[in-house]
Design a protein around this motif. Structure first.
Motif, PDB file in Angstrom:
ATOM      1  N   LEU A 127      28.913  46.613  43.017  1.00  0.00           N
ATOM      2  CA  LEU A 127      30.541  46.632  42.553  1.00  0.00           C
ATOM      3  C   LEU A 127      30.899  45.258  42.836  1.00  0.00           C
ATOM      4  O   LEU A 127      31.797  44.412  41.979  1.00  0.00           O
ATOM      5  CB  LEU A 127      31.338  47.590  43.537  1.00  0.00           C
ATOM      6  N   ALA A 128      30.488  44.331  43.924  1.00  0.00           N
ATOM      7  CA  ALA A 128      30.925  42.763  44.020  1.00  0.00           C
ATOM      8  C   ALA A 128      30.540  42.012  43.017  1.00  0.00           C
ATOM      9  O   ALA A 128      31.267  41.260  42.547  1.00  0.00           O
ATOM     10  CB  ALA A 128      30.475  42.656  45.448  1.00  0.00           C
TER      11      ALA A 128
ATOM     12  N   GLU B 137      32.563  39.783  40.569  1.00  0.00           N
ATOM     13  CA  GLU B 137      32.293  38.256  40.500  1.00  0.00           C
ATOM     14  C   GLU B 137      32.285  37.989  38.846  1.00  0.00           C
ATOM     15  O   GLU B 137      32.663  36.800  38.616  1.00  0.00           O
ATOM     16  CB  GLU B 137      31.263  37.963  41.506  1.00  0.00           C
ATOM     17  N   LYS B 138      31.658  38.598  38.181  1.00  0.00           N
ATOM     18  CA  LYS B 138      31.330  38.393  36.753  1.00  0.00           C
ATOM     19  C   LYS B 138      32.473  38.515  36.120  1.00  0.00           C
ATOM     20  O   LYS B 138      32.712  37.626  35.235  1.00  0.00           O
ATOM     21  CB  LYS B 138      30.453  39.377  36.170  1.00  0.00           C
TER      22      LYS B 138
ATOM     23  N   THR C   2      34.873  35.345  36.521  1.00  0.00           N
ATOM     24  CA  THR C   2      34.346  34.099  36.106  1.00  0.00           C
ATOM     25  C   THR C   2      34.866  33.752  34.607  1.00  0.00           C
ATOM     26  O   THR C   2      35.200  32.865  34.061  1.00  0.00           O
ATOM     27  CB  THR C   2      32.941  34.171  35.909  1.00  0.00           C
ATOM     28  N   LYS C   3      35.338  35.092  33.978  1.00  0.00           N
ATOM     29  CA  LYS C   3      35.954  34.969  32.517  1.00  0.00           C
ATOM     30  C   LYS C   3      37.582  35.024  32.871  1.00  0.00           C
ATOM     31  O   LYS C   3      38.088  34.958  31.759  1.00  0.00           O
ATOM     32  CB  LYS C   3      35.553  36.304  31.695  1.00  0.00           C
ATOM     33  N   ALA C   4      38.231  34.970  33.884  1.00  0.00           N
ATOM     34  CA  ALA C   4      39.517  34.977  33.984  1.00  0.00           C
ATOM     35  C   ALA C   4      40.081  33.602  33.822  1.00  0.00           C
ATOM     36  O   ALA C   4      39.415  32.755  34.206  1.00  0.00           O
ATOM     37  CB  ALA C   4      39.879  35.609  35.349  1.00  0.00           C
ATOM     38  N   THR C   5      41.350  33.366  33.464  1.00  0.00           N
ATOM     39  CA  THR C   5      42.082  32.227  33.311  1.00  0.00           C
ATOM     40  C   THR C   5      42.470  31.724  34.566  1.00  0.00           C
ATOM     41  O   THR C   5      43.178  32.606  35.398  1.00  0.00           O
ATOM     42  CB  THR C   5      42.930  32.146  32.261  1.00  0.00           C
ATOM     43  N   VAL C   6      42.622  30.479  35.158  1.00  0.00           N
ATOM     44  CA  VAL C   6      43.190  29.963  36.195  1.00  0.00           C
ATOM     45  C   VAL C   6      44.811  29.836  35.861  1.00  0.00           C
ATOM     46  O   VAL C   6      45.047  28.966  35.065  1.00  0.00           O
ATOM     47  CB  VAL C   6      42.490  28.865  36.794  1.00  0.00           C
ATOM     48  N   GLU C   7      45.647  30.345  36.944  1.00  0.00           N
ATOM     49  CA  GLU C   7      47.008  30.157  36.730  1.00  0.00           C
ATOM     50  C   GLU C   7      47.312  29.209  37.660  1.00  0.00           C
ATOM     51  O   GLU C   7      46.823  29.099  38.615  1.00  0.00           O
ATOM     52  CB  GLU C   7      47.903  31.634  36.677  1.00  0.00           C
ATOM     53  N   GLY C   8      48.787  28.792  37.660  1.00  0.00           N
ATOM     54  CA  GLY C   8      49.243  27.899  38.385  1.00  0.00           C
ATOM     55  C   GLY C   8      49.844  28.532  39.856  1.00  0.00           C
ATOM     56  O   GLY C   8      49.596  29.730  39.841  1.00  0.00           O
ATOM     57  N   VAL C   9      50.225  27.900  40.841  1.00  0.00           N
ATOM     58  CA  VAL C   9      50.658  28.445  42.105  1.00  0.00           C
ATOM     59  C   VAL C   9      51.957  29.049  41.671  1.00  0.00           C
ATOM     60  O   VAL C   9      52.753  28.678  41.200  1.00  0.00           O
ATOM     61  CB  VAL C   9      50.758  27.462  42.927  1.00  0.00           C
ATOM     62  N   LYS C  10      51.718  30.342  42.308  1.00  0.00           N
ATOM     63  CA  LYS C  10      53.358  31.198  41.949  1.00  0.00           C
ATOM     64  C   LYS C  10      54.083  31.300  43.415  1.00  0.00           C
ATOM     65  O   LYS C  10      53.316  31.552  44.412  1.00  0.00           O
ATOM     66  CB  LYS C  10      52.820  32.569  41.626  1.00  0.00           C
TER      67      LYS C  10
ATOM     68  N   ALA D  24      42.630  40.728  37.208  1.00  0.00           N
ATOM     69  CA  ALA D  24      41.444  40.960  37.425  1.00  0.00           C
ATOM     70  C   ALA D  24      41.397  41.534  38.768  1.00  0.00           C
ATOM     71  O   ALA D  24      40.722  42.959  39.103  1.00  0.00           O
ATOM     72  CB  ALA D  24      40.389  39.958  37.369  1.00  0.00           C
ATOM     73  N   VAL D  25      42.069  41.009  39.797  1.00  0.00           N
ATOM     74  CA  VAL D  25      42.339  41.573  41.295  1.00  0.00           C
ATOM     75  C   VAL D  25      42.636  43.049  41.025  1.00  0.00           C
ATOM     76  O   VAL D  25      42.369  44.264  41.776  1.00  0.00           O
ATOM     77  CB  VAL D  25      43.043  40.663  41.909  1.00  0.00           C
ATOM     78  N   TYR D  26      43.854  43.298  40.383  1.00  0.00           N
ATOM     79  CA  TYR D  26      44.673  44.767  40.125  1.00  0.00           C
ATOM     80  C   TYR D  26      43.745  45.510  39.447  1.00  0.00           C
ATOM     81  O   TYR D  26      43.716  46.770  39.934  1.00  0.00           O
ATOM     82  CB  TYR D  26      45.901  44.376  39.581  1.00  0.00           C
ATOM     83  N   TRP D  27      43.069  45.077  38.614  1.00  0.00           N
ATOM     84  CA  TRP D  27      42.142  45.969  37.907  1.00  0.00           C
ATOM     85  C   TRP D  27      41.104  46.516  38.964  1.00  0.00           C
ATOM     86  O   TRP D  27      40.875  47.710  38.828  1.00  0.00           O
ATOM     87  CB  TRP D  27      41.463  45.430  36.481  1.00  0.00           C
ATOM     88  N   PHE D  28      40.365  45.691  39.591  1.00  0.00           N
ATOM     89  CA  PHE D  28      39.206  46.165  40.352  1.00  0.00           C
ATOM     90  C   PHE D  28      39.792  46.924  41.423  1.00  0.00           C
ATOM     91  O   PHE D  28      39.194  47.969  41.642  1.00  0.00           O
ATOM     92  CB  PHE D  28      38.727  44.791  40.731  1.00  0.00           C
TER      93      PHE D  28
END
Length: 263
Positions: free
Chosen positions: A174-175, A179-180, A183-191, A231-235
């Motif tokens: 699962l980890a 992690e995979k 790697t495909k997620a886009t990086v957002e600015g600081v909220k 991605a975190v909320y999905w996982f």
């Protein structure tokens, strides 16, 4: 004031009697002796050269000898003397400079030494028995906290939050899948930290709607583009649905993790 007058008057008399006499003996200031300026004080009586020698040899406490009338007598000597040779005046000036410097240093405050703490002669009796109740309580609370938050899922006898079987899928599988996905997620600015938080329960509904009874990987479930937060909320939602028995998970021959809605 009386002392100052005595020194001044005595310097005048000495200069009038011996205006140009120079001692030929070698003195503390060199081969030239200072002029015969006499010093009169409660703790010292003598010439300027003798005072210089006594101070240098630490035989006289300079704090008890006033230097102001001696300086005035020296200035008066310079005004009234016919100085054909400046060696006498220079010798007196050297003596006065030395005395003034030494007295200035002696007037500076000296830091008092720090008193050393006396070590106790006897050891204090141990008092740990007074804290036995608190120590026992802290140990109990630590054990409870470790059972709830800091314990691996495979420890017994009562594993935390994992009373179910997930087949041949391990936590490491699962980890790796998560992690995979990152790697495909886009990086957002600081909220900002005070922004409203998303609800896991609402995200679980979104995940269940996207799932079917056909097994799919995370790449097939989440539509691009997506942020790391999504991605975190999905996982997290998938893990909670697996715990509740609403989602099945399996490991393919290619070591990919796939998810499907439970029957």
């Amino acid at each position: 004031m009386a002392l100052r007058t005595d020194v001044t008057a005595l310097a005048r008399r000495q200069h009038a009697r011996k205006p140009h006499k120079v001692e030929e003996a070698v003195t503390a200031l060199g081969v030239v002796a200072p002029p015969p300026i006499q010093v009169e004080s409660p703790y010292f009586t003598g010439s300027l050269g003798t005072l210089f020698t006594c101070v240098r040899e630490r035989k006289v406490d300079l704090l008890t000898v006033p230097l102001l009338p001696i300086c005035e007598a020296y200035f008066l000597y310079l005004l009234e003397a016919t100085l054909k040779d400046l060696d006498n005046a220079g010798a007196a000036l050297a003596a006065l400079s030395y005395l003034l410097e030494r007295k200035a240093w002696s007037l500076l405050p000296v830091a008092e030494p720090v008193a050393e703490l006396e070590l106790p002669t006897e050891l204090i009796a141990p008092t740990n028995h007074e804290y036995e109740t608190a120590i026992t309580s802290l140990n109990i609370w630590q054990d409870e906290r470790e059972r709830m938050f800091f314990r691996p899922p495979d420890c017994g006898p009562d594993p935390y939050e994992l009373p179910f079987e997930i087949g041949n899928v391990t936590i490491n599988d699962l980890a790796r899948a998560f992690e995979k996905l990152l790697t495909k997620a886009t990086v957002e600015g600081v909220k900002p930290l005070n922004r409203p938080r998303r609800s896991i329960s609402e995200q679980m509904k979104v995940v269940l709607k996207a799932l079917s009874q056909d097994f799919k990987s995370l790449d097939q479930l989440i539509t691009l583009p997506f942020s790391r937060e999504e991605a975190v909320y999905w996982f997290l939602s998938l893990l909670e649905l697996i715990r509740l028995g609403q989602v099945n998970v399996r490991l393919t021959e290619a070591a990919d993790v796939e998810f499907a809605k439970a029957a």
